[in-house]
Design an enzyme around this catalytic site. Structure first.
Site, PDB file in Angstrom:
ATOM      1  CG  HIS A 353      -2.172  -0.779   1.049  1.00 54.66           C
ATOM      2  ND1 HIS A 353      -3.323  -0.270   0.501  1.00 54.66           N
ATOM      3  CD2 HIS A 353      -2.425  -2.070   1.322  1.00 54.66           C
ATOM      4  CE1 HIS A 353      -4.240  -1.213   0.470  1.00 54.66           C
ATOM      5  NE2 HIS A 353      -3.718  -2.325   0.962  1.00 54.66           N
ATOM      6  CE  LYS A 544      -6.487  14.085  -0.561  1.00 54.29           C
ATOM      7  NZ  LYS A 544      -6.483  12.828  -1.276  1.00 54.29           N
ATOM      8  NE  ARG A 545      -5.072  10.190   9.553  1.00 55.61           N
ATOM      9  CZ  ARG A 545      -4.876   9.293  10.525  1.00 55.61           C
ATOM     10  NH1 ARG A 545      -5.724   8.296  10.684  1.00 55.61           N
ATOM     11  NH2 ARG A 545      -3.860   9.411  11.359  1.00 55.61           N
ATOM     12  CE  LYS A 550      -3.150  10.911   2.563  1.00 57.97           C
ATOM     13  NZ  LYS A 550      -3.925  10.243   1.498  1.00 57.97           N
ATOM     14  CB  THR A 652     -10.206   5.208  -2.380  1.00 54.98           C
ATOM     15  OG1 THR A 652      -9.933   5.555  -1.016  1.00 54.98           O
ATOM     16  CG2 THR A 652      -9.494   3.919  -2.747  1.00 54.98           C
ATOM     17  CE  LYS A 656     -13.887   6.928  -0.479  1.00 51.50           C
ATOM     18  NZ  LYS A 656     -13.382   7.255   0.878  1.00 51.50           N
TER      19      LYS A 656
END
Ligand SMILES: *Cc1c(COP(=O)(O)O)cnc(C)c1O
Length: 824
Positions: A353, A544-545, A550, A652, A656
């Site tokens: 992952h 998101k986290r 990110k 992901t 969405k």
């Protein structure tokens, strides 16, 4: 199952199960009564499914995952059982509101983020595709912490999700197993004179399974999520107890029970804590014992275990299961090494992952030795045999041996779980095309050279049942009106929406749905943040986290850029935008927490500056989780997917958003690349360095200062943070952020800054032309068929697990014929 029957059952459950009548029932009592009503309906199909699998001796997919981020059950179960409308009616006729009851369920947060949510989407798709499957994990007493925001900072509050009981699980005490820890090993000779090893453990913990039914959409299949709870073992220290050491006996009982107490709140950053390794072994061992017990009910031995089950390792967290299966086969079922190894390799498959090197799990050998001495011996033996093979295949290649060894020597002697997972599995997969490619080229290169046939790509997906139908009922209704409801089990059918982009009336209705969703989120923001936002502004969302890779900070730099333009010239042409953020930071991740504080500090200034005139609003929504996601994704105009290229394995959230008609601004990272391929480059806002450019820039020597000095607008943004403008004059508070950007900038925000700002201007230009934007939005949703987790699961089933769907016949529950008929 009529509305009348449902009403009756609802009333009965309030009275008999919850023990209340309407004169003193609370809202939660009504929720519980409704949950039991739905659970009763699930159980019939649940038992039928189990019987069917047992009778047919089918191959079962066992999905081992330390996390399952299921989200609330009630609404999803109603949808998958096909009784949403009838229950809605029954609840309404009872004088209540289904939507409000659904909101009373405590969102079970047994996962950190994407990885745990993927496991949940996979269970939904497995049941929907009628594939026999069981999810195995840990029943944490405390899930991911509840995030509160105080004075702009994240505050963690314990998540007591079981406080009022959990109506969706059923405890199966009779199926408990014992999990051993500690002690030492001894060798002896069996009756044939062969040397054998026994593990003389010094502690056992009882693993108690709690089963949650997982219904498929529009099928009779109800699979199982089996989560283990730790209880002090049966060898509770009665000796100490009887000797008067009550405290000591209780302490050892307590420490055993801490194993399933709390989920580690780290995402993508493992911490080598003993309790975490205990958790991993606890659920791996319990699950394997369960799997073997079930297999031996139908087979005389374990020779063909891999024909009865396929075990998937969701990341390396359950990888100790490879050593545990070897131990069970050799020490407890008397297999010889070679046969045991053959069975083991054919049974396991491993999903990687992450590409972040710091996120690859390693366990100190010393810890393994004290906790799992027999497993350490087995791992050494696996490694020894493996390295002997490598020596023959690649003579005189010491470096290769060092890289491929399961044992890392420096800085601390430790076990590389990814290497163990690769060696012990017959299939290894990444979760998006780029990710798999980079695994093969870099992270797992030696293994890919050795066993190219073991490598697969399985691009992630999400379930359209939760992420479109349940989250966005208005959009679902519009889609179904035009193309029927087949898209819910075959998402490729969304393609049939494409011709409607030319239909002005359809576009108007598409916009109306988005606007209504934005209005609902506007109300949520008003209620929770006391902030008024303009539903006509662009809803620019990053949820998101919180992680430096990110790059939430890059979006913050854009906000400050626009703010500076207004401060420079109050009449500057800045299009109204609402920046919406959400996401938890690991409690020990200092930089991530400081970024949350910065976003809130920028919000405080920007939201109330009269010169801004309401054109820019910033809202950090506390406690982002699955149920908040269900409110946010459908209301987004713009989806921020801006990780440094080569760092996000798949993502992901990106899927969405796009399914719900948001356009993406993103880098060529993870599944963004495939999303862009599907929706068309002209319907995607691309910017930034490629993964290769990131690599080569680093190799050539990256100096963020060059960008700072070379770009006046960028310099002004960083200088404004540095000046204390967002921190009431405190120049120290955000200094770590400024220093990190100027002197390290590991994730290359400055290198991508200008491209990002320019791309955001293209977004505004597109948004100003509402007809053009709507067309792009429709085409995004219409072309997302590939990203259904049904597609992903079909690929796993056919190419890795080699399992087959099994039909479960329907059998309507007849409540008039419910008497027992026990066979003597
Ligand atoms: C989908 C989801 C994620 C993953 O989001 P990414 O943007 O892919 O990182 C994380 N948390 C929750 C609650 C989600 O629903």
């Amino acid at each position: 199952m009529s509305v009348e029957t449902l009403k009756r059952a609802f009333a009965d459950n309030l009275f008999y199960t919850q023990g209340k009548d309407t004169s003193w029932a609370t809202r939660r009592d009504y929720y519980m009564a409704l949950a039991y009503t739905v659970r009763d309906r699930l159980f019939h199909r649940f038992f039928k499914t189990r019987k069917r699998y047992f009778a047919k001796d089918v191959k079962v997919v066992c999905y081992l995952s330390a996390e399952f981020l299921m989200g609330r059950h009630l609404g999803n179960n109603l949808i998958n059982l096909g009784i949403y409308d009838r229950v809605n009616e029954a609840v309404r006729e009872s004088g209540l509101d289904l939507g409000k009851l659904i909101e009373l369920e405590h969102d079970p947060g047994l996962g950190n983020g994407g990885l745990g949510r993927l496991a949940a989407c996979f269970l939904d798709s497995l049941a929907t595709l009628e594939v026999p499957a069981i999810g195995y994990g840990i029943r944490y007493e405390f899930g991911i912490f509840h995030q509160a925001i105080k004075d702009g900072w994240q505050v963690e509050v314990p998540d007591k999700w079981l406080r009022f009981g959990n109506p969706w699980e059923i405890c199966r005490r009779e199926a408990s197993v014992q999990v051993k820890f500690g002690g030492h090993t001894e060798t002896y000779h069996d009756q044939q004179g062969n040397p054998r090893v026994t593990w003389i453990h010094d502690r056992t913990v009882t693993a108690i399974p709690y089963d949650t039914p997982v219904p498929g959409y529009n099928t009779n299949t109800v699979n199982t999520l089996r989560l283990w709870r730790a209880l002090a073992g049966d060898d509770f220290d009665f000796q100490a107890f009887n000797a008067g050491d009550y405290d000591g006996a209780v302490a050892s009982k307590m420490s055993s029970e801490t194993i399933s107490k709390v989920l580690y709140p780290n995402d993508n950053t493992p911490q080598g804590r003993q309790l975490r390794l205990e958790q991993q072994f606890f659920f791996a061992s319990a699950s394997l014992q369960d799997i073997i017990r079930n297999h031996l009910r139908l087979h005389k031995n374990l020779d063909a275990l891999y024909e009865g089950v396929a075990i998937q390792l969701n990341d390396t967290h359950p990888t100790v299961a490879i050593a545990e299966l070897m131990r069970l086969l050799i020490d407890e079922h008397q297999y010889y090494w070679d046969k045991a190894w053959y069975i083991t390799q054919k049974t396991f498959a491993y999903t990687n992952h992450t590409l972040l090197p710091e996120a690859l799990e390693r366990w100190p050998v010393s810890l393994f030795e004290s906790l799992l001495p027999r497993h350490l011996e087995i791992i050494y033996e696996i490694n020894h045999r493996f390295l002997e093979d490598i020596k023959t295949w690649f003579p005189d290649d010491e470096d290769r041996l060092g890289r491929m060894s399961i044992i890392e020597e420096f800085p601390e002697k430790s076990i590389r779980m990814a290497n163990l997972a690769c060696i012990g599995s017959h299939a290894i997969n990444g979760v998006a095309a780029l990710h798999t490619e980079l695994l093969q080229k870099h992270t797992l290169r030696d293994f890919a050279e050795l066993w190219p046939e073991k490598f697969f790509n399985k691009t992630n997906g999400v379930t359209p049942r939760r992420w479109i139908l349940l989250s966005n009922p208005k959009l679902s209704e519009l889609i179904t009106e035009k193309i029927g409801d087949g898209w819910l089990s075959n998402l490729d059918q969304l393609k049939q929406l494409e011709p409607f982009v030319e239909d002005a009336d359809f576009r108007r209705r598409w916009r109306e749905v988005k606007h209504e969703n934005k209005l609902q989120l506007t109300q949520y923001i008003w209620k929770h943040n006391s902030l008024e936002v303009d539903p006509h502004s662009i809803f620019d969302v990053q949820v998101k986290r919180l992680h430096e890779y990110k790059r939430q900070l890059l979006s913050a730099l854009n906000i400050i850029t626009l703010y500076n333009r207004i401060k420079e010239n109050p009449n500057a042409d800045v299009f109204p935008r609402t920046f919406i953020f959400g996401g938890k930071a690991a409690p020990g991740y200092y930089m991530a927490k400081l970024i949350i504080k910065l976003i809130n500090a920028v919000a405080e200034v920007v939201n109330k500056d009269p010169e801004v005139h309401g054109r820019l609003k910033v809202a950090f929504l506390a406690n982002f989780n699955v149920s908040l996601g269900q409110k946010i994704y459908p209301a987004a105009d713009l989806s921020e997917q801006i990780s440094t290229a080569g760092k996000e394995a798949s993502g992901t959230g990106n899927m969405k958003f796009a399914m719900n008609g948001a356009l993406t601004i993103g880098t060529l990272d993870g599944a963004n690349i495939e999303i862009r391929e599907e929706v068309g480059a002209e319907n995607f806002f691309l910017f930034g360095l490629t993964a290769e450019e990131v690599q080569s820039t680093k190799v050539q020597g990256y100096n963020p200062m060059d960008y700072y000095h070379g770009n006046a607008e960028l310099k002004a943004v960083i200088d404004r943070i540095d000046s204390g403008y967002f921190s009431h004059g405190n120049q120290e508070l955000f200094k770590p952020i400024v220093d990190s950007l100027l002197h390290h900038d590991q994730y290359m925000l400055l290198a991508d800054y200008q491209a990002y700002i320019d791309c955001q201007e293209k977004v505004v230009e597109a948004y100003k032309d509402q007809e053009r934007w709507t067309k792009m939005s429709i085409l995004n949703a219409a072309r997302m068929g590939k990203f259904s987790s049904d597609r992903t699961i079909n690929e796993y089933v056919n190419e890795i697990w080699k399992a087959k769907p099994v039909k479960v016949e329907s059998e309507e529950y007849d409540s008039n014929n419910a008497g027992l008929n026990v066979q003597p």
